[in-house]
Design a protein around this motif. Structure first.
Motif, PDB file in Angstrom:
ATOM      1  N   PHE A  18       0.835  -1.202   0.000  1.00 59.67           N
ATOM      2  CA  PHE A  18       0.000   0.000   0.000  1.00 59.67           C
ATOM      3  C   PHE A  18       0.872   1.254   0.000  1.00 59.67           C
ATOM      4  N   ASP A  19       1.990   1.128   0.700  1.00 60.34           N
ATOM      5  CA  ASP A  19       2.964   2.206   0.742  1.00 60.34           C
ATOM      6  C   ASP A  19       3.291   2.710  -0.662  1.00 60.34           C
ATOM      7  N   VAL A  22       0.541   4.749  -2.133  1.00 61.54           N
ATOM      8  CA  VAL A  22       0.533   6.108  -1.565  1.00 61.54           C
ATOM      9  C   VAL A  22       1.601   6.935  -2.272  1.00 61.54           C
ATOM     10  N   GLU A  44      -3.710  18.388   2.632  1.00 60.28           N
ATOM     11  CA  GLU A  44      -2.911  17.276   3.154  1.00 60.28           C
ATOM     12  C   GLU A  44      -3.793  16.366   4.017  1.00 60.28           C
ATOM     13  N   GLN A  48      -4.789  12.537   2.941  1.00 62.13           N
ATOM     14  CA  GLN A  48      -4.376  11.424   3.806  1.00 62.13           C
ATOM     15  C   GLN A  48      -5.599  10.630   4.272  1.00 62.13           C
ATOM     16  N   GLU A  49      -6.646  11.365   4.608  1.00 60.86           N
ATOM     17  CA  GLU A  49      -7.884  10.691   5.020  1.00 60.86           C
ATOM     18  C   GLU A  49      -8.380   9.800   3.880  1.00 60.86           C
ATOM     19  N   PHE A  51      -6.552   8.291   1.586  1.00 61.38           N
ATOM     20  CA  PHE A  51      -5.735   7.073   1.500  1.00 61.38           C
ATOM     21  C   PHE A  51      -6.135   6.074   2.591  1.00 61.38           C
ATOM     22  N   VAL A  52      -6.386   6.590   3.785  1.00 59.29           N
ATOM     23  CA  VAL A  52      -6.798   5.692   4.872  1.00 59.29           C
ATOM     24  C   VAL A  52      -8.133   5.031   4.501  1.00 59.29           C
ATOM     25  N   TYR A  55      -7.622   2.397   1.917  1.00 57.63           N
ATOM     26  CA  TYR A  55      -7.075   1.179   2.517  1.00 57.63           C
ATOM     27  C   TYR A  55      -8.189   0.375   3.183  1.00 57.63           C
ATOM     28  N   ARG A  56      -9.000   1.095   3.942  1.00 59.25           N
ATOM     29  CA  ARG A  56     -10.095   0.415   4.658  1.00 59.25           C
ATOM     30  C   ARG A  56     -11.088  -0.220   3.678  1.00 59.25           C
TER      31      ARG A  56
ATOM     32  N   ARG B  66       2.743   9.810   7.902  1.00 61.36           N
ATOM     33  CA  ARG B  66       1.512  10.311   8.546  1.00 61.36           C
ATOM     34  C   ARG B  66       0.295   9.465   8.167  1.00 61.36           C
ATOM     35  N   VAL B  67       0.258   9.015   6.907  1.00 65.91           N
ATOM     36  CA  VAL B  67      -0.856   8.130   6.518  1.00 65.91           C
ATOM     37  C   VAL B  67      -0.807   6.856   7.350  1.00 65.91           C
ATOM     38  N   ARG B  68       0.403   6.297   7.486  1.00 60.86           N
ATOM     39  CA  ARG B  68       0.550   5.063   8.283  1.00 60.86           C
ATOM     40  C   ARG B  68       0.081   5.285   9.715  1.00 60.86           C
ATOM     41  N   ARG B  70      -2.037   7.463  10.834  1.00 62.97           N
ATOM     42  CA  ARG B  70      -3.509   7.594  10.891  1.00 62.97           C
ATOM     43  C   ARG B  70      -4.175   6.242  10.756  1.00 62.97           C
ATOM     44  N   LEU B  71      -3.592   5.436   9.904  1.00 61.63           N
ATOM     45  CA  LEU B  71      -4.147   4.105   9.697  1.00 61.63           C
ATOM     46  C   LEU B  71      -4.095   3.302  10.991  1.00 61.63           C
TER      47      LEU B  71
END
Lengths: 179, 309
Positions: A18-19, A22, A44, A48-49, A51-52, A55-56, B66-68, B70-71
């Motif tokens: 996943f990295d 991103v 930002e 980022q939200e 990407f999270v 992932y979910r 930062r993404v990590r 938050r995850l």
């Protein structure tokens, strides 16, 4: 349209970091959010939200379509949620603040430096109604076709065409001295 | 020459016109200074917009970190309740490094399947995946789409390892949910199914996924999806049918046949003289309408006009 990196997500074909996703998509996701929100910090945070959330939600993503389009969809939805969640009062304050800033700026008739012109363009884009701004940003800055935008925004091809045309009309009027 | 009012300058500029229509606009522009000016203005506006800079993006490493963070933050609280801390940390590291998407994809396949044999085969494959597969199932159950959550719950409940089943029971008890009452919901019955329509039309474009896309659209259309979803599907099919691109027309034709979209049959008449599609279009018309006017477009039109009245 198929992202090479997502082919490996099909059943029986292994996995993907996943990295890496991103890293590949962050610049575009950030730029997209910046143009939606107009603020670096919020761009930002929102990206980022996104990407999270991606992932979910990966288990519900079948992996055959473009990760890029899918990420745009997630970001637009998150952005709309935020807009809805924001209290009206706050929105009014914000409108008043930007109006005051506009008044304080030097007369628009004079020659503007590139940075000032850039700021003016950014502001005019930010002033567009949400749907028009979303369509314009996806088309101009991320070069999505009308059909791809329709998929991202879950609207019809004609909606895209009309909103893009309205956005251009408004910007041509607002920026007529520079076009 | 076409009148200026009918010139789709913006679509031409955006590269959205089929080749023949674009050529027509190009010819018009060569002879019409006013339209050429409009196009020029459009290009200048685009240049001006593109020149507006984006704020410098954040550094890749910081951003990724930062993404990590938050995850982890968004998932850690509930994991702690389920697993010893050390195991949770190890699991988080595994989950972060690589996504075990095979299992996630299999869960989806399980949710979409109605065949008990297929489901059993998928269960076995996932159960053989050991602890990493269980970790993915638990994650899907917590954060996945509703159909995937339900499927993951069933697969966990049938896991051969009693410890896994026990953990499921503890977790569901903690969340006041009864593990015995998992129900699978079919595509076409969820209020959020409209999100699938765009994806399905996207999948339709690739020969590799075309069959899946037709199946998903059929399920959505026939499976009790709400009116907006059905309308979106019909609009999409109609757009394909009336497109100037033969490949799109063919896809539209396939949808009409697969979904038995009878009220779009009249649109098929226009394809009766399309060299690549006339036979298929004719076959679908005969199949669906149980009559045959050959490739006589006028006769078919009269027939459909008669049906409307």
């Amino acid at each position: 349209m198929v992202d090479a990196e997502l082919r490996v997500m099909k059943p029986g074909e292994g996995s993907v970091a996943f990295d890496d996703l991103v890293r590949r998509h962050m610049a575009e996701a950030y730029a997209f959010c910046f143009r939606l929100t107009g603020r670096a910090a919020e761009a930002e945070d929102l990206s980022q939200e996104g990407f999270v959330a991606a992932y979910r939600a990966l288990p519900s993503f079948r992996g055959e379509s473009s990760f890029r389009s899918w990420l745009f969809q997630i970001l637009v939805n998150r952005w709309r949620d935020r807009r809805r969640g924001r209290r009206r009062e706050e929105a009014r304050l914000e409108a008043a603040r930007s109006e005051a800033e506009r008044r304080g700026r030097p007369a628009e008739g004079g020659a503007l430096e590139a940075a000032e012109l850039g700021a003016l363009v950014k502001e005019r884009v930010a002033d567009l109604p949400d749907r028009q701004r979303e369509v314009l940003v996806l088309h101009v800055y991320h070069e999505l076709s009308h059909g791809e935008i329709a998929v991202v925004l879950a609207c019809t091809y004609d909606d895209v065409k009309v909103n893009l045309s309205l956005a251009r009309k408004k910007l041509r009027e607002d920026l007529r001295e520079y076009v | 020459m076409i009148a200026c009012g009918g010139i789709p300058i913006e679509e031409f500029h955006d590269g959205e016109l089929p080749a023949a229509a674009a050529e027509e606009v190009r010819r018009h522009l060569a002879a019409c200074a006013s339209c050429a000016r409009s196009l020029d203005e459009l290009r200048r506006l685009e240049g001006l917009l593109k020149a507006a800079p984006v704020h410098d993006p954040p550094r890749v490493d910081d951003y990724g970190a930062r993404v990590r963070e938050r995850l982890r933050a968004s998932g850690s609280a509930r994991w702690k309740a389920l697993l010893p801390l050390a195991a949770a940390a190890a699991l988080a590291a595994v989950l972060w490094c690589t996504l075990p998407v095979d299992v996630a994809a299999l869960v989806l396949e399980y949710a979409a399947s109605t065949s008990p044999e297929t489901r059993r085969a998928i269960e076995t494959r996932i159960h053989q995946g050991g602890a990493p597969a269980v970790a993915v199932l638990e994650q899907v159950m917590r954060d996945g789409a509703p159909q995937a959550q339900a499927a993951a719950g069933v697969i966990l409940a049938r896991h051969p390892d009693p410890a896994v089943r026990m953990r499921l029971i503890e977790q569901t008890r903690a969340e006041s949910e009864a593990p015995e009452e998992w129900e699978l919901t079919e595509i076409g019955t969820e209020p959020t199914d409209d999100e699938l329509v765009g994806c399905a039309f996207e999948l339709l474009k690739s020969p590799r996924t075309r069959e899946d896309a037709v199946r998903i659209l059929c399920k959505l259309y026939k499976g009790g999806a709400n009116r907006a979803v059905r309308e979106a599907i019909v609009d999409g099919a109609k757009e394909l049918l009336t497109s100037a691109v033969p490949r799109d027309q063919e896809l539209g034709l396939e949808l009409v046949r697969a979904m038995e979209l009878r009220f779009l049959l009249a649109d098929l008449v226009d394809l009766l003289d399309a060299p690549a599609l006339r036979n298929q279009a004719h076959r679908v018309l005969v199949e669906q309408e149980k009559r045959d006017y050959g490739r006589d477009k006028q006769a078919w039109r009269r027939y459909f006009a008669g049906k409307r009245t």
